[in-house]
Scaffold this motif. Structure first.
Motif, PDB file in Angstrom:
ATOM      1  N   LEU A 135      44.742  35.560  47.573  1.00 27.52           N
ATOM      2  CA  LEU A 135      45.106  35.382  46.116  1.00 27.52           C
ATOM      3  C   LEU A 135      45.317  36.731  45.507  1.00 27.52           C
ATOM      4  CD1 LEU A 135      41.545  33.419  45.494  1.00 27.52           C
ATOM      5  CD2 LEU A 135      44.130  32.424  45.673  1.00 27.52           C
ATOM      6  N   PRO A 136      46.716  36.639  44.696  1.00 23.87           N
ATOM      7  CA  PRO A 136      46.839  37.949  43.915  1.00 23.87           C
ATOM      8  C   PRO A 136      46.220  38.178  42.682  1.00 23.87           C
ATOM      9  CG  PRO A 136      48.533  36.209  43.591  1.00 23.87           C
ATOM     10  CD  PRO A 136      47.431  35.483  44.561  1.00 23.87           C
ATOM     11  N   GLY A 137      45.867  39.454  42.405  1.00 18.48           N
ATOM     12  CA  GLY A 137      45.184  39.902  41.124  1.00 18.48           C
ATOM     13  C   GLY A 137      45.552  40.970  40.639  1.00 18.48           C
ATOM     14  N   THR A 138      44.894  41.130  39.563  1.00 19.90           N
ATOM     15  CA  THR A 138      44.902  42.727  38.822  1.00 19.90           C
ATOM     16  C   THR A 138      43.555  43.274  38.702  1.00 19.90           C
ATOM     17  OG1 THR A 138      44.844  41.650  36.638  1.00 19.90           O
ATOM     18  CG2 THR A 138      46.885  41.741  37.750  1.00 19.90           C
ATOM     19  N   TRP A 139      43.471  44.557  38.170  1.00 19.85           N
ATOM     20  CA  TRP A 139      42.159  45.356  38.084  1.00 19.85           C
ATOM     21  C   TRP A 139      41.485  44.144  37.063  1.00 19.85           C
ATOM     22  CZ3 TRP A 139      40.855  48.854  41.390  1.00 19.85           C
ATOM     23  CH2 TRP A 139      39.710  49.625  41.065  1.00 19.85           C
ATOM     24  N   PRO A 140      41.928  43.793  35.574  1.00 22.96           N
ATOM     25  CA  PRO A 140      41.141  43.111  34.599  1.00 22.96           C
ATOM     26  C   PRO A 140      40.749  41.787  35.459  1.00 22.96           C
ATOM     27  CG  PRO A 140      42.985  43.924  33.667  1.00 22.96           C
ATOM     28  CD  PRO A 140      43.264  44.243  35.157  1.00 22.96           C
ATOM     29  N   MET A 141      41.215  41.411  36.432  1.00 20.47           N
ATOM     30  CA  MET A 141      40.834  40.128  36.910  1.00 20.47           C
ATOM     31  C   MET A 141      39.458  40.462  38.058  1.00 20.47           C
ATOM     32  SD  MET A 141      44.476  38.197  37.797  1.00 20.47           S
ATOM     33  CE  MET A 141      43.996  36.583  38.687  1.00 20.47           C
ATOM     34  N   LEU A 142      39.502  41.777  38.576  1.00 18.23           N
ATOM     35  CA  LEU A 142      38.185  42.190  39.421  1.00 18.23           C
ATOM     36  C   LEU A 142      37.289  42.321  38.440  1.00 18.23           C
ATOM     37  CD1 LEU A 142      39.648  44.755  42.002  1.00 18.23           C
ATOM     38  CD2 LEU A 142      38.890  42.355  42.434  1.00 18.23           C
ATOM     39  N   ARG A 143      37.432  43.084  37.155  1.00 16.16           N
ATOM     40  CA  ARG A 143      36.387  42.987  36.384  1.00 16.16           C
ATOM     41  C   ARG A 143      35.899  41.829  35.803  1.00 16.16           C
ATOM     42  NH1 ARG A 143      40.343  46.306  32.771  1.00 16.16           N
ATOM     43  NH2 ARG A 143      40.225  48.439  33.673  1.00 16.16           N
ATOM     44  N   LYS A 144      36.510  40.721  35.909  1.00 15.18           N
ATOM     45  CA  LYS A 144      36.083  39.350  35.441  1.00 15.18           C
ATOM     46  C   LYS A 144      35.087  38.834  36.734  1.00 15.18           C
ATOM     47  CE  LYS A 144      39.391  37.837  32.207  1.00 15.18           C
ATOM     48  NZ  LYS A 144      40.293  36.679  31.910  1.00 15.18           N
ATOM     49  N   LEU A 145      35.808  39.091  37.788  1.00 19.59           N
ATOM     50  CA  LEU A 145      34.675  38.671  39.207  1.00 19.59           C
ATOM     51  C   LEU A 145      33.530  39.554  39.092  1.00 19.59           C
ATOM     52  CD1 LEU A 145      34.484  37.636  42.097  1.00 19.59           C
ATOM     53  CD2 LEU A 145      35.893  39.518  42.765  1.00 19.59           C
ATOM     54  N   VAL A 146      33.489  40.691  38.881  1.00 21.49           N
ATOM     55  CA  VAL A 146      32.227  41.450  38.862  1.00 21.49           C
ATOM     56  C   VAL A 146      31.131  40.626  37.847  1.00 21.49           C
ATOM     57  CG1 VAL A 146      31.048  43.558  38.474  1.00 21.49           C
ATOM     58  CG2 VAL A 146      32.915  43.647  39.727  1.00 21.49           C
ATOM     59  N   LYS A 147      31.722  40.349  36.577  1.00 19.43           N
ATOM     60  CA  LYS A 147      30.850  39.938  35.558  1.00 19.43           C
ATOM     61  C   LYS A 147      30.596  38.568  35.751  1.00 19.43           C
ATOM     62  CE  LYS A 147      32.768  42.852  31.947  1.00 19.43           C
ATOM     63  NZ  LYS A 147      33.497  42.952  30.661  1.00 19.43           N
ATOM     64  N   SER A 148      31.431  37.695  36.333  1.00 12.59           N
ATOM     65  CA  SER A 148      31.123  36.180  36.361  1.00 12.59           C
ATOM     66  C   SER A 148      30.647  35.913  37.650  1.00 12.59           C
ATOM     67  CB  SER A 148      32.098  35.438  36.089  1.00 12.59           C
ATOM     68  OG  SER A 148      33.322  35.397  36.955  1.00 12.59           O
ATOM     69  N   GLY A 149      30.889  36.578  38.810  1.00 13.73           N
ATOM     70  CA  GLY A 149      30.836  35.976  40.227  1.00 13.73           C
ATOM     71  C   GLY A 149      31.831  35.198  40.726  1.00 13.73           C
ATOM     72  N   ARG A 150      32.900  34.997  40.041  1.00 14.92           N
ATOM     73  CA  ARG A 150      33.800  34.252  40.467  1.00 14.92           C
ATOM     74  C   ARG A 150      35.237  34.777  40.304  1.00 14.92           C
ATOM     75  NH1 ARG A 150      32.302  28.473  38.001  1.00 14.92           N
ATOM     76  NH2 ARG A 150      33.837  29.374  36.200  1.00 14.92           N
ATOM     77  N   PHE A 151      36.040  34.494  41.014  1.00  9.96           N
ATOM     78  CA  PHE A 151      37.507  34.984  40.857  1.00  9.96           C
ATOM     79  C   PHE A 151      38.447  33.799  40.404  1.00  9.96           C
ATOM     80  CE2 PHE A 151      41.578  35.993  42.367  1.00  9.96           C
ATOM     81  CZ  PHE A 151      42.115  37.347  41.777  1.00  9.96           C
ATOM     82  N   GLU A 152      39.159  33.949  39.387  1.00 15.15           N
ATOM     83  CA  GLU A 152      39.999  33.071  38.742  1.00 15.15           C
ATOM     84  C   GLU A 152      41.438  33.293  39.215  1.00 15.15           C
ATOM     85  OE1 GLU A 152      38.942  31.571  35.092  1.00 15.15           O
ATOM     86  OE2 GLU A 152      36.705  32.371  35.192  1.00 15.15           O
ATOM     87  N   PRO A 153      42.020  32.662  40.129  1.00 17.20           N
ATOM     88  CA  PRO A 153      43.527  32.949  40.284  1.00 17.20           C
ATOM     89  C   PRO A 153      44.341  32.401  39.351  1.00 17.20           C
ATOM     90  CG  PRO A 153      42.562  31.333  41.930  1.00 17.20           C
ATOM     91  CD  PRO A 153      41.352  31.747  41.229  1.00 17.20           C
ATOM     92  N   MET A 154      45.394  32.846  38.971  1.00 19.34           N
ATOM     93  CA  MET A 154      46.303  32.540  38.002  1.00 19.34           C
ATOM     94  C   MET A 154      47.189  31.397  38.323  1.00 19.34           C
ATOM     95  SD  MET A 154      47.367  33.222  35.217  1.00 19.34           S
ATOM     96  CE  MET A 154      46.881  34.968  34.806  1.00 19.34           C
ATOM     97  N   GLY A 155      47.004  30.290  37.844  1.00 22.18           N
ATOM     98  CA  GLY A 155      47.405  28.949  38.099  1.00 22.18           C
ATOM     99  C   GLY A 155      46.866  28.144  39.583  1.00 22.18           C
ATOM    100  N   GLY A 156      45.844  29.023  40.223  1.00 25.37           N
ATOM    101  CA  GLY A 156      45.221  28.257  41.315  1.00 25.37           C
ATOM    102  C   GLY A 156      46.212  28.866  42.471  1.00 25.37           C
ATOM    103  N   THR A 157      47.001  29.697  42.258  1.00 23.98           N
ATOM    104  CA  THR A 157      48.292  30.238  43.263  1.00 23.98           C
ATOM    105  C   THR A 157      47.720  31.174  44.371  1.00 23.98           C
ATOM    106  OG1 THR A 157      49.859  29.401  42.055  1.00 23.98           O
ATOM    107  CG2 THR A 157      50.420  30.917  43.821  1.00 23.98           C
ATOM    108  N   GLY A 158      47.950  30.995  45.642  1.00 25.45           N
ATOM    109  CA  GLY A 158      47.637  31.962  46.625  1.00 25.45           C
ATOM    110  C   GLY A 158      48.420  31.683  47.683  1.00 25.45           C
ATOM    111  N   PHE A 159      48.416  32.475  48.899  1.00 24.46           N
ATOM    112  CA  PHE A 159      49.149  32.500  49.940  1.00 24.46           C
ATOM    113  C   PHE A 159      48.269  32.586  50.984  1.00 24.46           C
ATOM    114  CE2 PHE A 159      51.305  34.348  46.471  1.00 24.46           C
ATOM    115  CZ  PHE A 159      52.285  33.900  46.394  1.00 24.46           C
ATOM    116  N   ALA A 160      48.940  31.840  52.284  1.00 26.00           N
ATOM    117  CA  ALA A 160      48.236  31.559  53.445  1.00 26.00           C
ATOM    118  C   ALA A 160      49.312  31.534  54.703  1.00 26.00           C
ATOM    119  CB  ALA A 160      47.227  30.210  53.360  1.00 26.00           C
TER     120      ALA A 160
END
Length: 170
Positions: free
Chosen positions: A5-30
């Protein structure tokens, strides 16, 4: 399925605070069947690496948006979150490796975090400013994106995320 899942530093900050990663539009790669078909050679690990690189390029696009909105204080570092998910929808309309998930990714599903080092920031900032042009075939832009993509992402365990964010915010 392991997804990237692509992200940015602010998205990592949110992960640390909430315990959940919120991918933009639910888009990922596999490593999807279409990605496997697109490569004539390569083992499982090499194809997973190709999917992770697609997520890293998508992270450049996210950074381009943040910088375009004036978020110049955002660290110019690509972020890729690797997670193991069951409910994944293939998205061949977007890309060979594209998938979609619904909802945020809980911390216990995250396998690792991959982030550029501080030394890569100049190349990443330059690449983020031209990634769309590179996608459209501009050779100078492709060169700059290639400079960023030559930087290896560092690997971090989920337990290290809060320390990583704290150190990066200093």
């Amino acid at each position: 399925m392991r997804i990237y899942l692509p992200g940015t530093w602010p998205m990592l900050r949110k992960l640390v605070k909430s315990g959940r990663f919120e991918p933009m539009g639910g888009t990922g790669f596999a490593l999807t069947p279409r990605l496997r078909e697109a490569y004539t050679a390569g083992d499982e690990e090499e194809l997973e690496y190709a999917a992770m690189n697609e997520a890293a390029r998508a992270s450049l696009r996210l950074l381009a948006v943040e910088f375009g909105l004036g978020e110049d204080s955002t660290p110019a570092r690509r972020v890729v979150v690797a997670a193991d998910m069951d409910d994944v929808t293939l998205r061949p309309d977007l890309d060979d490796a594209a998938v979609r998930i619904s909802g945020p990714v809980p911390m216990d599903r995250i396998a690792s975090i991959h982030v550029d080092s501080e030394e890569a920031e100049h190349a990443v900032r330059e690449a983020a400013s031209v990634v769309d042009k590179a996608d459209l075939g501009d050779l100078d832009a492709e060169f700059l994106v290639g400079e960023a993509e030559d930087q290896e992402l560092a690997w971090y365990a989920p337990a290290e995320i809060s320390f990583l964010v704290d150190l990066g915010d200093l």
